[in-house]
Write an enzyme that holds these catalytic residues in place. Structure first.
Site, PDB file in Angstrom:
ATOM      1  N   THR A  12      -4.229  -5.139   0.218  1.00 21.17           N
ATOM      2  CA  THR A  12      -4.957  -4.708  -0.989  1.00 21.17           C
ATOM      3  C   THR A  12      -5.245  -5.877  -1.923  1.00 21.17           C
ATOM      4  O   THR A  12      -6.280  -5.909  -2.590  1.00 21.17           O
ATOM      5  CB  THR A  12      -4.129  -3.617  -1.718  1.00 21.17           C
ATOM      6  OG1 THR A  12      -4.011  -2.508  -0.838  1.00 21.17           O
ATOM      7  CG2 THR A  12      -4.783  -3.150  -2.993  1.00 21.17           C
ATOM      8  N   SER A  55      -2.207  -4.648   6.213  1.00 19.04           N
ATOM      9  CA  SER A  55      -0.907  -4.986   6.806  1.00 19.04           C
ATOM     10  C   SER A  55      -0.411  -4.029   7.900  1.00 19.04           C
ATOM     11  O   SER A  55       0.434  -4.426   8.699  1.00 19.04           O
ATOM     12  CB  SER A  55       0.153  -5.215   5.740  1.00 19.04           C
ATOM     13  OG  SER A  55       0.609  -4.033   5.177  1.00 19.04           O
ATOM     14  N   THR A  86       1.006  -4.536   1.285  1.00 16.73           N
ATOM     15  CA  THR A  86       2.362  -4.113   0.920  1.00 16.73           C
ATOM     16  C   THR A  86       3.029  -3.224   1.978  1.00 16.73           C
ATOM     17  O   THR A  86       4.248  -3.101   1.990  1.00 16.73           O
ATOM     18  CB  THR A  86       2.351  -3.365  -0.429  1.00 16.73           C
ATOM     19  OG1 THR A  86       1.484  -2.229  -0.312  1.00 16.73           O
ATOM     20  CG2 THR A  86       1.902  -4.267  -1.558  1.00 16.73           C
ATOM     21  N   ASP A  87       2.234  -2.613   2.874  1.00 16.18           N
ATOM     22  CA  ASP A  87       2.835  -1.666   3.830  1.00 16.18           C
ATOM     23  C   ASP A  87       3.890  -2.313   4.728  1.00 16.18           C
ATOM     24  O   ASP A  87       4.922  -1.706   5.028  1.00 16.18           O
ATOM     25  CB  ASP A  87       1.746  -1.019   4.702  1.00 16.18           C
ATOM     26  CG  ASP A  87       0.876  -0.042   3.918  1.00 16.18           C
ATOM     27  OD1 ASP A  87       1.220   0.256   2.754  1.00 16.18           O
ATOM     28  OD2 ASP A  87      -0.140   0.427   4.468  1.00 16.18           O
TER      29      ASP A  87
HETATM   30  N1  ASP Z   1      -2.463  -0.426   3.076  1.00 14.30           N
HETATM   31  C1  ASP Z   1      -2.411  -1.646   2.327  1.00 14.30           C
HETATM   32  C2  ASP Z   1      -1.881  -2.761   3.228  1.00 14.30           C
HETATM   33  O1  ASP Z   1      -0.699  -2.832   3.442  1.00 14.30           O
HETATM   34  C3  ASP Z   1      -1.547  -1.478   1.158  1.00 14.30           C
HETATM   35  C4  ASP Z   1      -1.422  -2.686   0.265  1.00 14.30           C
HETATM   36  O2  ASP Z   1      -1.728  -3.789   0.577  1.00 14.30           O
HETATM   37  O3  ASP Z   1      -0.935  -2.468  -0.858  1.00 14.30           O
HETATM   38  O4  ASP Z   1      -2.649  -3.541   3.708  1.00 14.30           O
END
Ligand code: ASP
Length: 324
Positions: A12, A55, A86-87
């Site tokens: 993100t 991710s 973040t995932d």
């Molecule tokens: N779905 C996203 C990822 O992990 C979530 C994020 O980056 O906050 O790429």
């Protein structure tokens, strides 16, 4: 001024929101590139785009390739900031903490809201991460996760909320530092962990969560997949339903290491209960208990550890006696 390399991998923090549909996706140009002016007051900052992946698409092979890049560039910079989705951020951070052998700060950060969303934490987390990366107190701390004004060790941090900005928490011990307007403040120190530099990833390790009424068939199915190792998130202090015990024994008899963590997010696993499937029975059978790690991180550690050894006694030491 210190020299810091920002390595972008996607997520993100590398995305933009389409204002008509609300869809958030990877943009052609990194939204934070060109904003280095914000961080240039703290350090000489260079950027590099390693991957542009959400991710969930990051694999251990990507993590190894990232570690190789950092190793190759290690002498050229005083610290590194990795931006990541973040995932799976905590898995990459923990992987890097296991395989990199450096005293230099390695910071992993991300964002819950992309750069053009209201209340975005993207640029803020990036600036905080650069500030931590130049802090002399961040040296010898292994890999750190910096999000939302907090500094967490890679070993304990986990994503706790799907959407809240305060998602990254260290449920067992809390953060080890905070970032204020004026300073970067470490309020806890870390015990040193071991590094396991590796050059390849060749093993197959599965992760299974124990549930009530679980039968041996699921472990049998995993056995048919010819695993090199299995991690189980067990119940409570490290217990399993009794119907899986025979299959667990079959795996151990064929020298497949089984690592047990708890599906509870706090506390330890220990061989307390002697009933069928209880932790005492599992430990006596040769199941390896480990503490301080979630299931996904124990799986990362087993993937790395199996590149070094398949000796059960050495694995036992690495998982039972070491601080993770
Ligand atoms: N779905 C996203 C990822 O992990 C979530 C994020 O980056 O906050 O790429």
């Amino acid at each position: 001024m210190k020299k810091i390399l920002i390595i972008h991998t996607g997520g993100t923090i590398s995305m933009l929101e389409d204002k008509t549909t609300g869809k958030v996706s990877i943009s052609n140009e990194h939204p934070l590139s060109g904003l280095v002016d914000y961080v240039n007051t703290y350090a000489v900052v260079e950027e590099r785009i390693e991957f542009s992946l959400p991710s969930p698409q990051i694999t251990p092979e990507h993590m190894l390739s990232l570690a190789n890049t950092i190793n190759q560039l290690l002498n050229m910079y005083d610290g590194f900031v990795i931006t990541h989705g973040t995932d799976t951020l905590e898995e990459t951070a923990y992987f890097l903490s296991l395989v990199l052998d450096t005293e230099k700060p390695i910071i992993v950060t991300g964002a819950m809201r992309s750069y053009n969303e209201i209340g975005s934490d993207a640029l803020y987390n990036l600036i905080s991460s650069v500030r931590v990366a130049i802090s002399k107190d961040a040296r010898k701390k292994g890999v750190l996760v910096v999000m939302n004004d907090e500094i967490h060790p890679a070993s304990n941090v986990t994503k706790t909320s799907t959407s809240n900005i305060a998602t990254f928490q260290s449920p067992q011990y809390g953060p080890i530092g905070i970032i204020t307007k004026e300073k970067v403040l470490f309020h806890h120190s870390l015990l040193p962990g071991n590094a396991y530099p590796i050059t390849s990833l060749t093993k197959k390790v599965y992760l299974l969560t124990a549930v009530s009424g679980m039968k041996g068939d699921i472990i049998q199915a995993i056995r048919y997949l010819k695993p090199d190792g299995l991690v189980i998130e067990g119940l409570g202090q490290g217990n399993l339903p009794k119907d899986v015990v025979d299959e667990i024994k079959l795996l151990i008899d064929s020298s497949i290491p089984i690592i047990l963590v708890s599906r509870c997010y706090q506390g330890v696993v220990q061989p307390t209960y002697g009933y069928d499937g209880g932790g005492r029975q599992l430990k006596d059978m040769g199941v390896i208990f480990t503490n301080g790690l979630t299931g996904p991180k124990a799986r990362i550690k087993l993937l790395v550890a199996l590149e070094k050894t398949n000796d059960m006694n050495v694995l036992k030491k690495m998982f039972e006696e070491e601080i993770n």
